[in-house]
Structures are given as structure tokens and as C-alpha cells.
Design an enzyme around this catalytic site. Structure first.
Site, PDB file in Angstrom:
ATOM      1  N   ARG A  23       0.851  -1.199   0.000  1.00  0.00           N
ATOM      2  CA  ARG A  23       0.000   0.000   0.000  1.00  0.00           C
ATOM      3  C   ARG A  23       0.874   1.233   0.000  1.00  0.00           C
ATOM      4  O   ARG A  23       1.756   1.372   0.842  1.00  0.00           O
ATOM      5  CB  ARG A  23      -0.896   0.024   1.234  1.00  0.00           C
ATOM      6  CG  ARG A  23      -1.904  -1.091   1.174  1.00  0.00           C
ATOM      7  CD  ARG A  23      -2.894  -1.033   2.305  1.00  0.00           C
ATOM      8  NE  ARG A  23      -3.574  -2.317   2.338  1.00  0.00           N
ATOM      9  CZ  ARG A  23      -4.509  -2.648   3.194  1.00  0.00           C
ATOM     10  NH1 ARG A  23      -4.898  -1.787   4.109  1.00  0.00           N
ATOM     11  NH2 ARG A  23      -5.074  -3.834   3.153  1.00  0.00           N
ATOM     12  N   SER A 115      -7.891  -1.197   0.748  1.00  0.00           N
ATOM     13  CA  SER A 115      -8.873  -1.553   1.772  1.00  0.00           C
ATOM     14  C   SER A 115      -9.549  -0.356   2.424  1.00  0.00           C
ATOM     15  O   SER A 115     -10.236   0.405   1.762  1.00  0.00           O
ATOM     16  CB  SER A 115      -8.184  -2.440   2.802  1.00  0.00           C
ATOM     17  OG  SER A 115      -9.117  -2.955   3.682  1.00  0.00           O
ATOM     18  N   HIS A 116      -9.277  -0.162   3.720  1.00  0.00           N
ATOM     19  CA  HIS A 116      -9.966   0.895   4.457  1.00  0.00           C
ATOM     20  C   HIS A 116      -9.254   2.235   4.321  1.00  0.00           C
ATOM     21  O   HIS A 116      -9.693   3.213   4.923  1.00  0.00           O
ATOM     22  CB  HIS A 116     -10.027   0.498   5.932  1.00  0.00           C
ATOM     23  CG  HIS A 116      -8.669   0.235   6.499  1.00  0.00           C
ATOM     24  ND1 HIS A 116      -7.974  -0.917   6.222  1.00  0.00           N
ATOM     25  CD2 HIS A 116      -7.856   0.989   7.261  1.00  0.00           C
ATOM     26  CE1 HIS A 116      -6.795  -0.864   6.814  1.00  0.00           C
ATOM     27  NE2 HIS A 116      -6.692   0.284   7.453  1.00  0.00           N
ATOM     28  N   ASP A 286     -16.042  -1.729   4.681  1.00  0.00           N
ATOM     29  CA  ASP A 286     -14.929  -0.882   4.241  1.00  0.00           C
ATOM     30  C   ASP A 286     -14.802  -0.865   2.718  1.00  0.00           C
ATOM     31  O   ASP A 286     -15.610  -1.487   2.008  1.00  0.00           O
ATOM     32  CB  ASP A 286     -13.616  -1.298   4.920  1.00  0.00           C
ATOM     33  CG  ASP A 286     -13.067  -2.609   4.398  1.00  0.00           C
ATOM     34  OD1 ASP A 286     -13.856  -3.429   3.894  1.00  0.00           O
ATOM     35  OD2 ASP A 286     -11.841  -2.817   4.482  1.00  0.00           O
ATOM     36  N   ASP A 288     -12.984  -2.286   0.437  1.00  0.00           N
ATOM     37  CA  ASP A 288     -12.916  -3.532  -0.346  1.00  0.00           C
ATOM     38  C   ASP A 288     -13.860  -4.610   0.165  1.00  0.00           C
ATOM     39  O   ASP A 288     -13.833  -5.737  -0.337  1.00  0.00           O
ATOM     40  CB  ASP A 288     -11.479  -4.054  -0.406  1.00  0.00           C
ATOM     41  CG  ASP A 288     -10.947  -4.470   0.959  1.00  0.00           C
ATOM     42  OD1 ASP A 288     -11.324  -3.834   1.969  1.00  0.00           O
ATOM     43  OD2 ASP A 288     -10.151  -5.420   1.013  1.00  0.00           O
ATOM     44  N   ASP A 290     -14.222  -6.272   3.084  1.00  0.00           N
ATOM     45  CA  ASP A 290     -13.930  -7.378   3.994  1.00  0.00           C
ATOM     46  C   ASP A 290     -14.189  -7.035   5.464  1.00  0.00           C
ATOM     47  O   ASP A 290     -14.269  -7.925   6.291  1.00  0.00           O
ATOM     48  CB  ASP A 290     -12.513  -7.942   3.777  1.00  0.00           C
ATOM     49  CG  ASP A 290     -11.429  -6.893   3.853  1.00  0.00           C
ATOM     50  OD1 ASP A 290     -11.750  -5.708   4.057  1.00  0.00           O
ATOM     51  OD2 ASP A 290     -10.246  -7.254   3.693  1.00  0.00           O
ATOM     52  N   ARG A 291     -14.324  -5.734   5.776  1.00  0.00           N
ATOM     53  CA  ARG A 291     -14.599  -5.370   7.174  1.00  0.00           C
ATOM     54  C   ARG A 291     -16.077  -5.088   7.399  1.00  0.00           C
ATOM     55  O   ARG A 291     -16.777  -4.712   6.457  1.00  0.00           O
ATOM     56  CB  ARG A 291     -13.850  -4.094   7.550  1.00  0.00           C
ATOM     57  CG  ARG A 291     -12.371  -4.239   7.533  1.00  0.00           C
ATOM     58  CD  ARG A 291     -11.727  -2.950   8.000  1.00  0.00           C
ATOM     59  NE  ARG A 291     -10.296  -3.158   8.060  1.00  0.00           N
ATOM     60  CZ  ARG A 291      -9.467  -2.491   8.847  1.00  0.00           C
ATOM     61  NH1 ARG A 291      -9.932  -1.532   9.623  1.00  0.00           N
ATOM     62  NH2 ARG A 291      -8.189  -2.756   8.848  1.00  0.00           N
ATOM     63  N   THR A 355      -1.727 -10.507  13.939  1.00  0.00           N
ATOM     64  CA  THR A 355      -2.621  -9.640  13.174  1.00  0.00           C
ATOM     65  C   THR A 355      -2.476  -9.895  11.672  1.00  0.00           C
ATOM     66  O   THR A 355      -1.362  -9.943  11.164  1.00  0.00           O
ATOM     67  CB  THR A 355      -2.264  -8.175  13.492  1.00  0.00           C
ATOM     68  OG1 THR A 355      -2.546  -7.950  14.872  1.00  0.00           O
ATOM     69  CG2 THR A 355      -3.052  -7.211  12.627  1.00  0.00           C
ATOM     70  N   GLU A 374     -10.959 -10.526  13.878  1.00  0.00           N
ATOM     71  CA  GLU A 374      -9.988  -9.580  14.392  1.00  0.00           C
ATOM     72  C   GLU A 374     -10.751  -8.415  14.996  1.00  0.00           C
ATOM     73  O   GLU A 374     -11.836  -8.063  14.527  1.00  0.00           O
ATOM     74  CB  GLU A 374      -9.094  -9.065  13.268  1.00  0.00           C
ATOM     75  CG  GLU A 374      -8.242 -10.133  12.626  1.00  0.00           C
ATOM     76  CD  GLU A 374      -7.212  -9.526  11.683  1.00  0.00           C
ATOM     77  OE1 GLU A 374      -6.096  -9.271  12.143  1.00  0.00           O
ATOM     78  OE2 GLU A 374      -7.526  -9.295  10.512  1.00  0.00           O
ATOM     79  N   SER A 376     -10.212  -5.502  14.522  1.00  0.00           N
ATOM     80  CA  SER A 376     -10.240  -4.416  13.551  1.00  0.00           C
ATOM     81  C   SER A 376     -11.437  -4.535  12.597  1.00  0.00           C
ATOM     82  O   SER A 376     -11.322  -4.240  11.420  1.00  0.00           O
ATOM     83  CB  SER A 376      -8.942  -4.405  12.760  1.00  0.00           C
ATOM     84  OG  SER A 376      -8.727  -5.688  12.181  1.00  0.00           O
ATOM     85  N   LYS A 387     -11.610 -12.197   5.330  1.00  0.00           N
ATOM     86  CA  LYS A 387     -12.729 -11.750   6.144  1.00  0.00           C
ATOM     87  C   LYS A 387     -13.797 -11.233   5.192  1.00  0.00           C
ATOM     88  O   LYS A 387     -13.497 -10.885   4.055  1.00  0.00           O
ATOM     89  CB  LYS A 387     -12.290 -10.710   7.155  1.00  0.00           C
ATOM     90  CG  LYS A 387     -11.537  -9.507   6.595  1.00  0.00           C
ATOM     91  CD  LYS A 387     -10.941  -8.715   7.761  1.00  0.00           C
ATOM     92  CE  LYS A 387     -10.308  -7.410   7.314  1.00  0.00           C
ATOM     93  NZ  LYS A 387      -8.899  -7.579   6.928  1.00  0.00           N
TER      94      LYS A 387
HETATM   95  C1  VG1 Z   1      -4.992  -3.609  10.021  1.00  0.00           C
HETATM   96  C2  VG1 Z   1      -5.723  -4.367  11.106  1.00  0.00           C
HETATM   97  C3  VG1 Z   1      -5.629  -5.861  10.850  1.00  0.00           C
HETATM   98  C4  VG1 Z   1      -6.189  -6.169   9.450  1.00  0.00           C
HETATM   99  C5  VG1 Z   1      -5.456  -5.338   8.411  1.00  0.00           C
HETATM  100  C6  VG1 Z   1      -6.026  -5.500   7.025  1.00  0.00           C
HETATM  101  O1  VG1 Z   1      -3.625  -3.944  10.033  1.00  0.00           O
HETATM  102  O2  VG1 Z   1      -5.199  -4.050  12.376  1.00  0.00           O
HETATM  103  O3  VG1 Z   1      -6.337  -6.535  11.843  1.00  0.00           O
HETATM  104  O4  VG1 Z   1      -6.028  -7.531   9.144  1.00  0.00           O
HETATM  105  O5  VG1 Z   1      -5.538  -3.952   8.750  1.00  0.00           O
HETATM  106  O6  VG1 Z   1      -7.365  -5.137   6.981  1.00  0.00           O
HETATM  107  P1  VG1 Z   1      -2.523  -3.012  10.720  1.00  0.00           P
HETATM  108  O7  VG1 Z   1      -1.212  -3.668  10.417  1.00  0.00           O
HETATM  109  O8  VG1 Z   1      -2.691  -1.671  10.105  1.00  0.00           O
HETATM  110  O9  VG1 Z   1      -2.852  -2.988  12.165  1.00  0.00           O
HETATM  111  V1  VG1 Z   1      -8.027  -4.555   5.546  1.00  0.00           V
HETATM  112  O10 VG1 Z   1      -9.621  -4.497   5.663  1.00  0.00           O
HETATM  113  O11 VG1 Z   1      -7.216  -3.054   5.482  1.00  0.00           O
HETATM  114  O12 VG1 Z   1      -7.371  -5.505   4.338  1.00  0.00           O
HETATM  115 CO    CO Z   2     -10.540  -4.214   3.870  1.00  0.00          CO
END
Ligand code: VG1
Ligand code: CO
Length: 558
Positions: A23, A115-116, A286, A288, A290-291, A355, A374, A376, A387
Site C-alpha cells: 500500500r 482496503s480501508h 470498508d 474492499d 472485507d470489514r 494480526t 480480528e 479491527s 474476512k
Molecule cells: C490492520 C488491522 C488488521 C487487518 C489489516 C487488514 O492492520 O489491524 O487486523 O487484518 O488492517 O485489513 P494493521 O497492520 O494496520 O494494524 V483490511 O480491511 O485493510 O485488508
Molecule cells: Co478491507
């Protein structure tokens, strides 16, 4: 007939996938050859099986997805890939990609999403590789991709392929003497069909329509992300909901300026709409897809850790699990341990992984894991290897339909039975990197110093005595691979816990995540922020977070 051209290139620094793919800012991906290099490195990491293979390609609709889909088509053709399955207009949610890889037994897939993280020309883009099991590539594969990216000298491309992904259908090309096929597929159909197999749609529909009583009013928010078309197909076309039950269901390249992260801060719009309206249930997803965030009437908030535990306790209401049975449960380490209590009560295996969703895949493939999550806002099952936000919302609606309870009633009942793990997470986003790294180094030193275990820390009239202090490491029970340094963990004698780690999904600076949880057997109806205030204070004291980050308040509190 088109032919393959080999282009010389030089490595770029920093093409190291993080928690979930590579990213960076869009402008980084726009540098000449930057994106091409990374795609070539993904294909090279699969060099033994790439010729003649099929890959799934799609993304969350953010800025640059279409351009990168076009590059992937041309570079895949240059590397002997036989076929690509591409979502129409490049649109596929992350869980949908996972499902397509599994359903059509492809070598893997490339998911275009950050993603988010916000999208648009000034924000983020991302590229992630998923393997043949449908899950995010494990560490040894992402390490290999990174290694290749540091030594890349050329990539192979077929510049003459003109392929539009706007219309569904099969397009055939000749590359040298080989066939190359791009099949543009309906972005939602396979996924929606699968959800209809997993859940009892007529039951959920009759819940939403009130089954003779008052209708159960839902508000589903796609945050202008990729789930819009899926929400329309599932909630409106299948479950009979109306336009009043959905919001922001058109995917936009910049998510309409929103930060497409379904939490209390960034999905405040949904929270307010549910609070002020006549809604029984709200869900947001979110960028994409998955959340998920789940709220009940009056915007009663379900923490993702509790959501996981409640679903674990009610899986028998979902047809998929009635057929396949329920195996073990798992959570990421920072996730509160509510689900552990359900596992213990039902005699099921329970796993705690680092994580990132990639750590759940092996356990699912080995048939030991049915449901995981998770903190998150990630919840999912072994129906795919990502997810799955919509799945989580449908799972909740299945439970609500079977129990005929409100969201809040389900939670109160759960806490009364199992006790409650109060949980909160503080995020300090985009802080300067160097002091944050120093903070983690110093904290780890302090934690391993003599006398730290056994030391007392007080705040607000409470005293906590350190029982365990470590940097979490995990050995995968299936392939014995080891992941080290996955988060600093301080556990106190009463079982309360502080976890601190740096995010691996940001694109600039450092994001510090502080996770706090504490178990209460009978005092279960309090406010998490009040209950946890002394522990938060202790965490700030021990880590000296405010000094290192220069922040006296977090950016996001969950
Ligand atoms: C974050 C979350 C983690 C999740 C990841 C991808 O990672 O804490 O639990 O699996 O995002 O989610 P980090 O390293 O920023 O804490 V997604 O929906 O952005 O693919
Ligand atoms: Co996501």
C-alpha cells in the site's frame, strides 16, 4: 497476433507487502515502471506454475484500479498466463475474489485495493496477491515477492492487447502462437449465489419484512466502496429491502471523500442515522468489503471481539454450518478473548494468531477452523479465505431472525452467561516514524529488563501487577512457520492486558495501535471507556506514548 516485448527496469525501494499487500500513495504507483515491477515480481514468485495458469483480477473501484487492471492484462499475457477472470469494470470485493479463486480453482488472484485507506489521486492504492486457497499470500510468498522486486531487471508485456473490461464476455487474443483469454465476469453473481447457499435467504427476508409484526428496519452503508453493487443485489433484489435501507451504494473512485473504514469515527454518519432514526440494525463495510461494523437499535455498538463471540455461540442457526459442522475458532492476538470462552464452553479448539488474515488460512485448509475474527472489524468463516463484511451482516441477521432478540438483548444475554471482556483500541495515525520506532524499542527493552515482571503500576485507585511481558511470536501449527515480533504484550495478574504494535497497512508515517482489555465476570453492563480508563493511563505511563508521538489524544477510539 500480438507479441511480447521485454522492457528493462530498475528496482524501486520499499516494495515490501505489509499486513495485507503493498500500500502506497497513488503517486508512488504512478511512477514509471513502479506498478509493472511489482506485478512482474508477483508473477515471478509463481514462476513454476504461471505459464498456462488462470488468475482472478479485480479491485474495490478506487482511483487507478482500471489502469492497473489494464497493465495486469498486458503483463499477464507477456508471462504466458492462459486466462484471466476479471470483474466487470475491474470491480470485485476482496471476499468475492477469494470465492472466485476457490470456485474456479485458479492459481490465485490479484486484488487491487488499499482496503480501508482513503482513495483518490492524493490518497492510497494497493496490490495484493492471493494464493490458490483464496487467501492472502503467506509471509514466505510475500517475502519472495519483495526479494524479487529488489533485484528486478526487466518485465514482459504485450502492449498491443486492447481489452475493454466494460462488457461481460470472453475476449480471445493470440500472443505469439499461444492463446490468451480474458473473461470479463459479472462482479456480484457468483458471490450472491454463494451467499444464498450459505444462508437461509427466505428466513432473513421474512425477518426484514416483519413476518406479520413490525418490519425489522435495517440500514446498510457501503461507504461508497465496492460492496454497493453486492448490497443492492442481496438486500434490495433478494431480501426485499428498499432504497431507504441502504446508503452510499455506488462505488466511487475517491469514496466520495470518505475514509471507508467502518468504525465509530469514520462511519459516524451511519451511527447518527441509526441513532436518530427508527432502525433495528445498522451495518457498514470498508472500501474492499472485507470489514464490517454492526450496531443495533439506538446505535448500540457491538465490538468486533464480541461480535465474533456471539456468532461463535450461534453458528447452528446458519445452514452452511448445519451441513459442515463447526470446527475450531480463532482470533488475532490483539482481539479480546471473548470467543475463547465460547470455545472453552463448547469444547472446541481455539487459536490465537498474529494480526492479519493470512494467518488463518492454514488452519482452515487443515479443517481445524470454522470461524475467526480480528478486533479491527474483521469477521469471517472458512466459506472463503478472507474476512467478509457482507457475510458477517448476513450471519448477524440469521442469528437475530432465529433468536427473535434485539442486538442489545443478545449481547446482554451473552455477557450474563460468559462475562464480558471490556475492550478498546486507541489509534494514533500518521505519527512521525522515527520516534515511534524508538518508543517500541525502548518499551521492549524496559519489558525485558529485570524487575519488570512483578512490577506494580497504579492509576485511578487501581493497581496492576505485571505477570507476563513479551513480543508475541507465533508458530503455525500446520506448517510450523514462525512469525516473530508481532506486538508487545503486557499481561497483568488479574488477566487485564495492554498490547502495543505499529500498523503495517499505512502508507505514510507510523500508526501506533494501543489495545486494552480486561475481563469482568459479573459487572458486565458498564461503559468500556470508564472501566478501562485506569489501564489506559497505565499503558500511557509505561510506554510514554504521548512523549514519543507528540499526541495527547488518539485519532480514533474504538
Ligand atoms: C490492520 C488491522 C488488521 C487487518 C489489516 C487488514 O492492520 O489491524 O487486523 O487484518 O488492517 O485489513 P494493521 O497492520 O494496520 O494494524 V483490511 O480491511 O485493510 O485488508
Ligand atoms: Co478491507
Amino acid at each position: 497476433m500480438a507479441s511480447v516485448v521485454t522492457i528493462s527496469t530498475k528496482p524501486f525501494e520499499g516494495q515490501k507487502p505489509g499486513t495485507s499487500g503493498l500500500r502506497k500513495k497513488v503517486k508512488v504507483f504512478l511512477q514509471e515502471n513502479y506498478t509493472e515491477n511489482f506485478i512482474q515480481s508477483i508473477l515471478d514468485a509463481n514462476k513454476d506454475s504461471i505459464v498456462g495458469s488462470t488468475l482472478v483480477v479485480g479491485g474495490d473501484g478506487r482511483y487507478l484500479v482500471k489502469e492497473v487492471v489494464d497493465k495486469i492484462i498486458k503483463i499477464a499475457a507477456g508471462n504466458g498466463v492462459a486466462k484471466l477472470l476479471v470483474g466487470q469494470n475491474g470491480i470485485l470485493s476482496t471476499p468475492a475474489v477469494s470465492h472466485l479463486i476457490r470456485k474456479y480453482k485458479t492459481l490465485g488472484g490479484i486484488v487491487l485495493t488499499a482496503s480501508h485507506n482513503p482513495g483518490g489521486i492524493n490518497n492510497d492504492f494497493g496490490i495484493k496477491f492471493n494464493c490458490s486457497n483464496g487467501g492472502p499470500a503467506p509471509d514466505h510468498t510475500t517475502n519472495e515477492i519483495y526479494k524479487l522486486s529488489t533485484a528486478i531487471t526487466q518485465y514482459k508485456i504485450v502492449p498491443d492487447i486492447q481489452c475493454s473490461v466494460e462488457k461481460i464476455g470472453v475476449q480471445k487474443f493470440k500472443v505469439g502462437d499461444k492463446d490468451f483469454v480474458v473473461e470479463v465476469i459479472d462482479s456480484v453473481k457468483d458471490y450472491v449465489d454463494y451467499m444464498k447457499e450459505i444462508f437461509d435467504f427466505p428466513k432473513i427476508k421474512s425477518l426484514l419484512q416483519g413476518a406479520g409484526k413490525k418490519p425489522f428496519n435495517v440500514l446498510i452503508d457501503s461507504m461508497n466502496g465496492v460492496t454497493g453493487p453486492y448490497v443492492k443485489a442481496i438486500f434490495i433484489d433478494e431480501l426485499g429491502a428498499t432504497e431507504q435501507n441502504v446508503r452510499r451504494i455506488v462505488p466511487l473512485e475517491d469514496f466520495g471523500g470518505a475514509h471507508p473504514d467502518p468504525n465509530l469515527t469514520y462511519a459516524a454518519d451511519l451511527v447518527n442515522a441509526v441513532k436518530n432514526g427508527d432502525y433495528d440494525f445498522g451495518a457498514a463495510f470498508d472500501g474492499d468489503g472485507d470489514r464490517n461494523m454492526i450496531i443495533g437499535r439506538d446505535a448500540f455498538f457491538v465490538t468486533p471481539s464480541d461480535s465474533l463471540a456471539v456468532l461463535a455461540n450461534h453458528l447452528q442457526h446458519i445452514p452452511y454450518f448445519q451441513r459442515s459442522g463447526v470446527k475450531g475458532f480463532a482470533r488475532s492476538m490483539p482481539t479480546a478473548a471473548a470467543v475463547d470462552r465460547v470455545a472453552a464452553a463448547s469444547g472446541r479448539e481455539m487459536f490465537q494468531v498474529p494480526t492479519g488474515w493470512k494467518y488463518f488460512g492454514n488452519l482452515m485448509d487443515a479443517g481445524r477452523l470454522s470461524l475467526c475474527g480480528e478486533e479491527s472489524f474483521g469477521t469471517g468463516s472458512d466459506h472463503v479465505r478472507e474476512k467478509d463484511g457482507l457475510w458477517a451482516a448476513l450471519a448477524w441477521l440469521s442469528v437475530l431472525s432465529a433468536t427473535q432478540l434485539s442486538v442489545q438483548e443478545i449481547l446482554s444475554k451473552h455477557w450474563t452467561q460468559f462475562g464480558r471482556n471490556y475492550f478498546t483500541r486507541y489509534d494514533y495515525e500518521e505519527c512521525p516514524s522515527d520516534p515511534c520506532n524508538e518508543m517500541m524499542t525502548e518499551l521492549e527493552k524496559k519489558m525485558s529488563g529485570s524487575g519488570f515482571v512483578g512490577s506494580s503500576h497504579s492509576s485511578g485507585g487501581k493497581t496492576y501487577v505485571v505477570a507476563v511481558a513479551d513480543n508475541f511470536s507465533y508458530m503455525d501449527p500446520v506448517d510450523q512457520s514462525v512469525a516473530m515480533k508481532q506486538g508487545l504484550r503486557i499481561v497483568f495478574e488479574d488477566g487485564s492486558r495492554i498490547v502495543l504494535r505499529l500498523s503495517g497497512t499505512g502508507s505514510s508515517g507510523a500508526t501506533v495501535r494501543l489495545y486494552i482489555d480486561s475481563y469482568e465476570a459479573s459487572d458486565v453492563l458498564g461503559s468500556a471507556q470508564e472501566k478501562l480508563a485506569p489501564l489506559i493511563d497505565v499503558a500511557l505511563q509505561i510506554s510514554q506514548l504521548q512523549k514519543y508521538t507528540g499526541r495527547d489524544q488518539p485519532t480514533v477510539i474504538t
